[in-house]
Design an enzyme around this catalytic site. Structure first.
Site, PDB file in Angstrom:
ATOM      1  N   GLU A  40     -28.918   7.354 -61.105  1.00  0.00           N
ATOM      2  CA  GLU A  40     -30.396   6.323 -60.221  1.00  0.00           C
ATOM      3  C   GLU A  40     -30.343   6.647 -58.837  1.00  0.00           C
ATOM      4  O   GLU A  40     -28.871   6.870 -58.607  1.00  0.00           O
ATOM      5  CB  GLU A  40     -29.673   4.602 -61.135  1.00  0.00           C
ATOM      6  N   LYS A 110     -36.529  -0.931 -64.892  1.00  0.00           N
ATOM      7  CA  LYS A 110     -35.666  -1.674 -65.340  1.00  0.00           C
ATOM      8  C   LYS A 110     -35.644  -3.138 -65.238  1.00  0.00           C
ATOM      9  O   LYS A 110     -35.488  -2.990 -64.115  1.00  0.00           O
ATOM     10  CB  LYS A 110     -34.135  -1.290 -63.898  1.00  0.00           C
ATOM     11  N   CYS A 145     -28.145   2.076 -66.113  1.00  0.00           N
ATOM     12  CA  CYS A 145     -26.775   1.176 -65.264  1.00  0.00           C
ATOM     13  C   CYS A 145     -26.367  -0.020 -65.728  1.00  0.00           C
ATOM     14  O   CYS A 145     -26.687  -0.185 -67.343  1.00  0.00           O
ATOM     15  CB  CYS A 145     -27.021   1.108 -63.580  1.00  0.00           C
TER      16      CYS A 145
END
Length: 262
Positions: A40, A110, A145
């Site tokens: 990431e 995300k 994440c």
């Protein structure tokens, strides 16, 4: 199939351009693999909040160009980790997936932003779409994440056809035990492979956990990295997913939540 997770170190003394070139070279070195994964926000660092706006790029900007070329040169499927995407006034934490020919197959913004009303949570906009990359042997769902903490996202990816999850991260060392536990949990509960690729080094002074990990559909850890920069390579058997789901058919007993039609 062979997968390689590149646990690159984010060094504040290395420029974004230099790290982009280095990441591309590391991808090219993995031409023997079928799938290569980066972590990431490796261009800027997941906690380098002050750099988000200044280093943001359009979707088809420098990171896109470098990663598309690297995927084509290596002849691999490439999950290029994520970068700060600028779309008008909005910023997104965006992942890119390229085919072995260097074509953009899909992108993912995300959904769950970390920060509890500060940092990424206020600097970036949230994505809203679940994305599954149509890899011919192992279709994989995209998550990033902090998404790892939200199991409903992964159930949705399973319903969309995912047999694996690829999760780039900039996970801090102080919560490393959560990283390992949640990666195994997502694999067990969804009977899917988990390929979780973290970073080494420090992002804006936040020490990174490293410990990239590959977990099989039964929850067994196939390979795990340490804390320094390294490439974690493992062989996956795509048939392991349907075999696990058939031998222990827990997914069919789901009661709550949406399910794909039979």
């Amino acid at each position: 199939m062979r997968a390689s997770l590149i646990q690159i170190a984010v060094n504040p003394d290395e420029s974004v351009d230099a790290r982009r070139r280095r990441a591309a070279a590391l991808v090219r070195d993995e031409s023997a693999s079928d799938l290569v994964v980066l972590p990431e926000l490796w261009p800027v660092g997941a906690f380098a909040y002050e750099a988000f706006a200044t280093d943001a790029e359009p979707l088809r900007g420098p990171t896109y160009e470098a990663m598309a070329a690297a995927a084509a040169d290596a002849g691999v499927w490439l999950h290029a980790g994520s970068f700060v995407e600028r779309d008008g006034e909005a910023l997104y934490n965006t992942s890119l997936v390229f085919s072995p020919g260097g074509e953009l197959v899909c992108s993912y913004r995300k959904i769950h932003r970390f920060g509890f009303d500060q940092g990424e949570a206020v600097l970036m906009s949230a994505g809203s779409e679940l994305v599954v990359a149509p890899h011919p042997e192992l279709p994989f769902g995209l998550a990033t994440c902090y998404d790892l903490r939200f199991p409903e996202l992964f159930r949705g990816l399973v319903d969309a056809g995912a047999a694996a999850f690829v999760i780039p991260a900039g996970w801090p060392e102080r919560r490393r035990e959560h990283w390992s536990l949640l990666a195994r949990a997502r694999a067990v509960e969804n009977q899917a492979y988990v390929l979780a690729c973290g970073t080494a080094g420090a992002h804006a002074g936040v020490e990174q956990a490293g410990h990239s990990v590959v977990v099989d559909p039964w929850g067994e850890v196939l390979a795990e990295a340490g804390r320094t920069e390294e490439v974690l390579t493992v062989t996956l058997d795509p048939e392991r997913v349907p075999e696990t789901r058939a031998s222990f058919p827990a997914l069919k007993d789901r009661v709550l939540g949406p399910r794909a039609p039979h």
